[in-house]
Design a protein around this motif. Structure first.
Motif, PDB file in Angstrom:
ATOM      1  N   GLU A  24       0.849  -1.375  -0.032  1.00  0.00           N
ATOM      2  CA  GLU A  24       0.056   0.066   0.111  1.00  0.00           C
ATOM      3  C   GLU A  24       0.828   1.218  -0.019  1.00  0.00           C
ATOM      4  N   GLU A  25       1.833   1.212   0.825  1.00  0.00           N
ATOM      5  CA  GLU A  25       2.914   2.505   0.701  1.00  0.00           C
ATOM      6  C   GLU A  25       3.354   2.703  -0.514  1.00  0.00           C
TER       7      GLU A  25
ATOM      8  N   THR B  93       0.558   3.489  -3.380  1.00  0.00           N
ATOM      9  CA  THR B  93      -0.249   5.076  -2.952  1.00  0.00           C
ATOM     10  C   THR B  93       0.637   5.998  -3.131  1.00  0.00           C
ATOM     11  N   GLY B  94       2.116   5.724  -2.939  1.00  0.00           N
ATOM     12  CA  GLY B  94       3.243   6.821  -2.959  1.00  0.00           C
ATOM     13  C   GLY B  94       3.278   7.226  -4.621  1.00  0.00           C
TER      14      GLY B  94
ATOM     15  N   GLU C 270       1.297   6.447  -6.892  1.00  0.00           N
ATOM     16  CA  GLU C 270      -0.204   7.160  -7.646  1.00  0.00           C
ATOM     17  C   GLU C 270      -0.375   8.800  -7.227  1.00  0.00           C
ATOM     18  N   GLU C 271       0.050   9.022  -5.986  1.00  0.00           N
ATOM     19  CA  GLU C 271      -0.129  10.358  -5.456  1.00  0.00           C
ATOM     20  C   GLU C 271       0.960  11.240  -6.093  1.00  0.00           C
ATOM     21  N   ALA C 272       2.135  10.678  -6.676  1.00  0.00           N
ATOM     22  CA  ALA C 272       3.137  11.696  -6.936  1.00  0.00           C
ATOM     23  C   ALA C 272       2.915  11.677  -8.594  1.00  0.00           C
TER      24      ALA C 272
ATOM     25  N   PRO D 150      -0.067  11.484 -11.325  1.00  0.00           N
ATOM     26  CA  PRO D 150      -1.410  11.211 -11.567  1.00  0.00           C
ATOM     27  C   PRO D 150      -1.487  10.355 -12.890  1.00  0.00           C
TER      28      PRO D 150
ATOM     29  N   ILE E  62      10.441   7.730  -4.365  1.00  0.00           N
ATOM     30  CA  ILE E  62       9.517   7.435  -3.705  1.00  0.00           C
ATOM     31  C   ILE E  62       9.732   5.915  -3.043  1.00  0.00           C
TER      32      ILE E  62
END
Length: 98
Positions: free
Chosen positions: A14-15, A18-19, A21-23, A25, A72
Protein backbone atom coordinates in the motif's frame (compact mmCIF):
# COMPACT_ATOMS: atom_id res chain seq x y z
CA UNK A 1 11.47 5.45 -21.36
CA UNK A 2 12.16 3.07 -18.48
CA UNK A 3 10.52 -0.14 -17.38
CA UNK A 4 10.06 -0.13 -13.61
CA UNK A 5 9.90 -3.48 -11.83
CA UNK A 6 9.21 -3.60 -8.10
CA UNK A 7 9.25 -6.82 -6.12
CA UNK A 8 8.48 -6.34 -2.46
CA UNK A 9 6.91 -7.85 0.62
CA UNK A 10 3.13 -7.45 0.62
CA UNK A 11 3.40 -5.57 3.92
CA UNK A 12 4.65 -2.45 2.06
CA UNK A 13 2.38 -2.80 -0.95
CA UNK A 14 0.00 0.00 0.00
CA UNK A 15 2.79 2.46 0.84
CA UNK A 16 4.54 1.91 -2.49
CA UNK A 17 1.48 1.99 -4.73
CA UNK A 18 -0.16 4.93 -2.92
CA UNK A 19 3.09 6.91 -3.02
CA UNK A 20 3.52 6.35 -6.74
CA UNK A 21 -0.12 7.12 -7.58
CA UNK A 22 -0.12 10.32 -5.51
CA UNK A 23 3.15 11.58 -7.01
CA UNK A 24 2.24 10.81 -10.63
CA UNK A 25 -1.41 11.25 -11.62
CA UNK A 26 -0.77 9.39 -14.90
CA UNK A 27 0.94 6.44 -13.23
CA UNK A 28 -0.28 3.28 -14.98
CA UNK A 29 0.93 -0.16 -14.00
CA UNK A 30 0.41 -3.89 -13.97
CA UNK A 31 0.06 -5.37 -10.51
CA UNK A 32 0.68 -9.02 -9.69
CA UNK A 33 -0.69 -9.45 -6.15
CA UNK A 34 1.04 -12.69 -5.12
CA UNK A 35 4.59 -13.56 -6.12
CA UNK A 36 6.54 -16.45 -4.64
CA UNK A 37 10.28 -16.95 -4.76
CA UNK A 38 13.61 -16.86 -3.03
CA UNK A 39 15.71 -13.82 -2.34
CA UNK A 40 19.22 -13.52 -0.96
CA UNK A 41 18.14 -14.08 2.65
CA UNK A 42 14.62 -15.58 2.64
CA UNK A 43 12.07 -17.67 0.87
CA UNK A 44 8.63 -16.15 0.32
CA UNK A 45 6.42 -19.06 -0.68
CA UNK A 46 3.09 -18.55 1.08
CA UNK A 47 3.45 -21.92 2.83
CA UNK A 48 3.40 -22.83 6.53
CA UNK A 49 7.20 -23.11 6.45
CA UNK A 50 7.78 -19.84 4.52
CA UNK A 51 4.50 -17.94 4.96
CA UNK A 52 5.37 -14.51 3.59
CA UNK A 53 4.53 -13.43 0.05
CA UNK A 54 5.66 -10.70 -2.29
CA UNK A 55 3.89 -8.64 -4.92
CA UNK A 56 5.19 -7.34 -8.22
CA UNK A 57 4.48 -4.06 -9.97
CA UNK A 58 5.51 -3.25 -13.56
CA UNK A 59 5.22 0.15 -15.20
CA UNK A 60 6.68 2.02 -18.16
CA UNK A 61 7.74 5.54 -17.23
CA UNK A 62 9.18 8.57 -18.92
CA UNK A 63 12.74 9.16 -17.74
CA UNK A 64 11.81 12.08 -15.47
CA UNK A 65 9.06 10.01 -13.81
CA UNK A 66 11.50 7.13 -13.32
CA UNK A 67 13.66 9.35 -11.11
CA UNK A 68 10.61 10.38 -9.07
CA UNK A 69 9.57 6.72 -8.68
CA UNK A 70 13.08 5.85 -7.47
CA UNK A 71 12.86 8.58 -4.81
CA UNK A 72 9.44 7.42 -3.59
CA UNK A 73 10.47 3.77 -3.31
CA UNK A 74 13.75 4.71 -1.62
CA UNK A 75 11.78 6.65 0.98
CA UNK A 76 9.59 3.58 1.66
CA UNK A 77 12.75 1.44 1.97
CA UNK A 78 14.10 3.86 4.59
CA UNK A 79 10.85 3.70 6.57
CA UNK A 80 10.74 -0.12 6.41
CA UNK A 81 14.39 -1.27 6.35
CA UNK A 82 13.62 -4.86 7.34
CA UNK A 83 11.16 -5.50 4.51
CA UNK A 84 12.36 -6.88 1.21
CA UNK A 85 11.99 -4.22 -1.50
CA UNK A 86 13.82 -4.61 -4.81
CA UNK A 87 13.58 -2.11 -7.65
CA UNK A 88 14.83 -2.48 -11.20
CA UNK A 89 14.85 -0.02 -14.06
CA UNK A 90 15.40 -1.30 -17.60
CA UNK A 91 15.44 0.71 -20.79
CA UNK A 92 12.02 0.35 -22.39
CA UNK A 93 10.74 0.98 -25.86
CA UNK A 94 7.20 1.77 -26.85
CA UNK A 95 5.88 0.61 -30.20
CA UNK A 96 2.68 2.01 -31.63
CA UNK A 97 -0.24 -0.42 -31.34
CA UNK A 98 1.49 -3.52 -32.60
Amino acid sequence: MKRLEVMANRSVQEEIITGLEEAMPDFYYTFIPVVHGRGRTQYRMGTPTWPEENFMLISYLHDEDAQRAREIITEVKHRFPEEGIKVFFVDGEHTANT
